[in-house]
Design an enzyme around this catalytic site. Structure first.
Site, PDB file in Angstrom:
ATOM      1  N   ASP A 294      53.659   9.139 -21.482  1.00 28.56           N
ATOM      2  CA  ASP A 294      55.022   8.642 -21.641  1.00 28.56           C
ATOM      3  C   ASP A 294      55.116   7.124 -21.564  1.00 28.56           C
ATOM      4  OD1 ASP A 294      57.544   9.821 -22.281  1.00 28.56           O
ATOM      5  OD2 ASP A 294      58.334   9.030 -20.418  1.00 28.56           O
TER       6      ASP A 294
ATOM      7  N   SER B  13      52.553   5.511 -17.725  1.00 23.28           N
ATOM      8  CA  SER B  13      53.418   4.333 -17.813  1.00 23.28           C
ATOM      9  C   SER B  13      52.572   3.067 -17.692  1.00 23.28           C
ATOM     10  CB  SER B  13      54.502   4.415 -16.738  1.00 23.28           C
ATOM     11  OG  SER B  13      55.551   3.528 -16.994  1.00 23.28           O
TER      12      SER B  13
ATOM     13  N   HIS C 162      60.264  11.508 -17.240  1.00 23.66           N
ATOM     14  CA  HIS C 162      59.291  10.428 -17.424  1.00 23.66           C
ATOM     15  C   HIS C 162      57.958  10.757 -16.761  1.00 23.66           C
ATOM     16  CE1 HIS C 162      57.596   6.502 -17.927  1.00 23.66           C
ATOM     17  NE2 HIS C 162      57.674   6.188 -16.641  1.00 23.66           N
TER      18      HIS C 162
END
Length: 421
Positions: free
Chosen positions: A247, A221, A381
């Site tokens: 992700d 992220s 996630h």
């Protein structure tokens, strides 16, 4: 039989003892023991079982047979197996030392501030690679704990350097000089990228490495944006073999920021215990791997003991990082990410939880073969936590494909001509 034989038989029978009495308890009342109390017993159709360990609950589940066989009080036929008799409870926190070799505190004096970087380290062996990781916003270096263990299984000589970003985990920033910091810490992409570079250099100095080992960046992220920014700067030189981001895609990340505040407002303000925090992360499916949650979640929380704090509401464990206060930096984290990811030098790996996250620029790059794409649709996630083993296998293969130490280049033409002469 003659009369003489009958008389002889009666005389013999009369001398024998009477028949032994029958047992006081009937067959129905005899205790039944199991050869293996751990055998799995399959319930009969339409039977319902509860978690109650009492004998009444056990016998109620088999009411039709209570008049036939009565189980021993010490061997409940229908009691469910319990958890491990000793050791940690299922949701108790796990120690960082179960996954990393050591932790370091690295002082980094700067203009008007002193940053003490906290990192977790597993040293590479025999010229093995060093995976340098950067977590996402609100997380910590322990987000990569499970992945570290799995990487050591796939690549026994590899090492992992996992940092806590400023404002996260145990990394601290102390103000110095005449200026004072107001509001949240500076979490701009430029600052975070410089922090990552400083951590690598300070670790080299701390461990007295004459040169840096071959490296692979891993970023989740926000961490993916930070590692990509440093990779695209060219400051790591040839030691950087490649980088992988988990992700995070520029387009979908910027779109998701619109609903970030709404998401943060739905989170609990605090928890009564660390175990309760771990349970919330697993029940809400924020993390889908309980073992990873047990080691990573405790570093996200801190116990509030200050006067006037909210500890009186029965939830003393609060979030260590105020994500809402970092909103001014959100867009700057991800703008230009796709371009930098495709243009930076080195191997490129993108792990996603779904192909719908790809933006136009990355779709074109994928069709042109500019990077490797791996999708884990069963993960959330936090791919590297939810699917640590699979992620480690993909990352290990990615390293092997980009490992230059195994390459044997043909001799140059000039060298061959000199050898002949």
């Amino acid at each position: 039989m003659s009369n003489l034989q009958r008389s002889f038989a009666k005389a013999k029978l009369a001398g024998l003892p009477l028949d032994p009495p029958l047992p006081h308890s009937t067959f129905e009342e005899q205790e039944v023991t199991l050869e293996d109390p751990d055998d799995d017993l399959k319930p009969l159709p339409d039977q319902k079982f509860t978690d109650d360990d009492s004998s009444s609950a056990s016998s109620a589940s088999s009411a039709s047979s209570t008049g036939t066989i009565r189980p021993s009080p010490t061997n409940r036929l229908f009691a469910r197996p319990k958890g491990p008799p000793s050791g940690r409870r299922p949701l108790d926190p796990l120690l960082w030392s179960d996954f990393f070799d050591q932790e370091l505190y690295l002082d980094n004096p700067r203009a008007h501030e002193i940053v003490t970087h906290h990192v977790y380290l597993t040293l590479p062996l025999e010229k093995g690679p060093l995976f340098v990781t950067h977590h996402g916003a609100g997380s910590s270096g322990l987000s990569f704990a499970m992945l570290t263990s799995e990487l050591r299984k796939a690549l026994p000589n590899s090492g992992v350097l996992s940092l806590d970003a400023r404002g996260h985990g145990e990394t601290t920033v102390k103000n110095t000089g005449q200026f004072t910091m107001e509001g949240p810490l500076n979490l701009s992409l430029e600052i975070l990228s410089q922090d990552l570079l400083d951590v690598i250099r300070l670790t080299q100095k701390k461990l007295s490495w004459s040169e840096l080992p071959d490296m692979v960046f891993l970023g989740h992220s926000l961490g993916g944006a930070v590692t990509t920014d440093l990779a695209s700067s060219g400051k790591m030189g040839d030691v950087l073999l490649g980088y992988a981001i988990f992700d995070v895609v520029e387009g979908s990340a910027i779109d998701a920021l619109q609903s970030m505040q709404s998401y943060l407002s739905t989170r609990p303000r605090g928890f009564p215990s660390l175990s309760a925090g771990i349970e919330w992360h697993t029940r809400s499916r924020t993390l889908r791997n309980t073992t990873s949650a047990r080691v990573s979640v405790p570093s996200l929380l801190c116990q509030e003991n200050l006067p006037g704090s909210t500890s009186g509401d029965g939830r003393p464990w609060t979030w260590r990082t105020d994500l809402a206060a970092t909103q001014p930096y959100w867009e700057g984290w991800f703008v230009g990410l796709s371009k930098k990811f495709l243009e930076a030098k080195g191997g490129k790996l993108l792990l996603l939880a779904g192909t719908d996250r790809l933006d136009k620029e990355l779709m074109i790059g994928q069709m042109q073969g500019k990077y490797q794409l791996q999708v884990f649709p069963e993960a959330g996630h936090f791919i590297h936590e939810d699917q640590a083993e699979k992620t480690a296998m993909v990352v290990a293969d990615f390293y092997r494909r980009n490992d230059r130490s195994a390459l044997i280049l043909p001799p140059k033409v000039g060298d061959l001509l000199r050898q002949k002469s």
